[in-house]
Scaffold this motif. Structure first.
Motif, mmCIF file in Angstrom:
data_model
loop_
_atom_site.group_PDB
_atom_site.id
_atom_site.type_symbol
_atom_site.label_atom_id
_atom_site.label_comp_id
_atom_site.label_asym_id
_atom_site.label_seq_id
_atom_site.Cartn_x
_atom_site.Cartn_y
_atom_site.Cartn_z
ATOM 1 N N MET A 159 0.842 -1.193 0.000
ATOM 2 C CA MET A 159 0.000 0.000 0.000
ATOM 3 C C MET A 159 0.881 1.247 0.000
ATOM 4 S SD MET A 159 -3.112 1.311 0.109
ATOM 5 C CE MET A 159 -4.181 -0.033 0.665
ATOM 6 N N ASP A 182 -3.982 2.197 -11.369
ATOM 7 C CA ASP A 182 -4.733 1.312 -10.461
ATOM 8 C C ASP A 182 -3.849 0.795 -9.330
ATOM 9 O OD1 ASP A 182 -7.226 1.495 -11.805
ATOM 10 O OD2 ASP A 182 -6.514 0.069 -13.307
ATOM 11 N N PRO A 220 -2.989 0.511 -5.487
ATOM 12 C CA PRO A 220 -3.628 0.705 -4.174
ATOM 13 C C PRO A 220 -2.886 1.782 -3.376
ATOM 14 C CG PRO A 220 -3.286 -1.622 -4.638
ATOM 15 C CD PRO A 220 -2.525 -0.872 -5.679
ATOM 16 N N HIS A 221 -3.637 2.696 -2.804
ATOM 17 C CA HIS A 221 -2.994 3.783 -2.092
ATOM 18 C C HIS A 221 -3.933 4.365 -1.038
ATOM 19 C CE1 HIS A 221 -5.316 5.804 -5.269
ATOM 20 N NE2 HIS A 221 -5.402 6.821 -4.445
ATOM 21 N N ARG A 222 -3.323 5.100 -0.121
ATOM 22 C CA ARG A 222 -4.063 5.858 0.881
ATOM 23 C C ARG A 222 -3.631 7.311 0.789
ATOM 24 N NH1 ARG A 222 -2.569 1.766 5.743
ATOM 25 N NH2 ARG A 222 -0.529 2.454 5.010
#
Length: 224
Positions: free
Chosen positions: A1, A23, A25-27
């Motif tokens: 992440m 695409d 995934p990240h915060r």
């Protein structure tokens, strides 16, 4: 992440768009500029310059927007956001990205923050200089945007570099063109009003990864 430390509408827009385009995934980790969080010890431990954004990828901590963009694009080379390393096309793409980061973006910062050029003490004694520095930088930005117009006209394609889709410099360019949306006066008009840029900007704005970025950061129209 991946963690992207950001402030809405800041220089994090380009890497944020790439995260969606790839695409990945990240915060999003909000940096509250209103409380000077970017100047606090926790943030300075990530970026000693106190500038936004920062990308944290495991043990890797990256600052400088262009460096973050290069790193993200290389995570998924099959998406075609950068040409293959070692090719002439890759060199061309990196040239435009570095030019945007070191020439166009720097000139924009001179427009918005003339004190960074001359210093607060000097401007306090010469308040008339502030408007002059800002206006001169805005005029220079207009000349630099002309180089993007010329590049788009040179190959007649939809994007900054020849190809079927946008590459990293397109997203970076959109971010910087957004910063001109409040330009007024004769020094240089907003990028959206330039005939050679408007269609390119509208194509970028229509892309889903761009729209997702605006929504995630809570940005409202006009976007450019």
């Amino acid at each position: 992440m991946l963690d992207l430390h950001y402030a809405p509408g800041n220089a994090n827009l380009a890497p944020h768009m790439l995260l969606h385009a790839l695409d990945l995934p990240h915060r999003l980790v909000l940096v509250d500029r209103g409380s000077d969080a970017h100047k606090g010890p926790a943030y300075l431990a990530l970026n000693p310059n106190g500038l936004i954004p920062v990308l944290v990828d495991g043990d890797l901590v990256l600052y400088e927007t262009a460096a973050i963009c290069l790193h993200l694009a290389d995570q998924r080379p099959g998406h075609g956001l950068l040409p293959a390393p070692g090719t002439a096309a890759r060199g061309e793409a990196v040239k435009w990205l570095v030019w945007m980061a070191t020439t166009l973006q720097t000139t924009l910062m001179h427009h918005f923050y003339p004190a960074r050029v001359l210093g607060d003490a000097y401007l306090a004694d010469h308040p008339d200089v502030t408007a002059h520095v800002s206006a001169h930088a805005q005029q220079q930005v207009g000349m630099l945007l002309g180089q993007i117009e010329a590049q788009l006209a040179r190959h007649g394609g939809d994007w900054l570099l020849p190809g079927a889709g946008p590459t990293v410099p397109d997203y970076y360019g959109l971010m910087l063109c957004r910063w001109t949306r409040g330009f007024q006066g004769d020094a240089s008009p907003p990028a959206r009003t330039r005939p050679g840029l408007a269609p390119w900007l509208q194509r970028l704005l229509a892309r889903p990864e761009v729209q997702r970025t605006w929504a995630a950061e809570g940005l409202q129209a006009p976007f450019i």
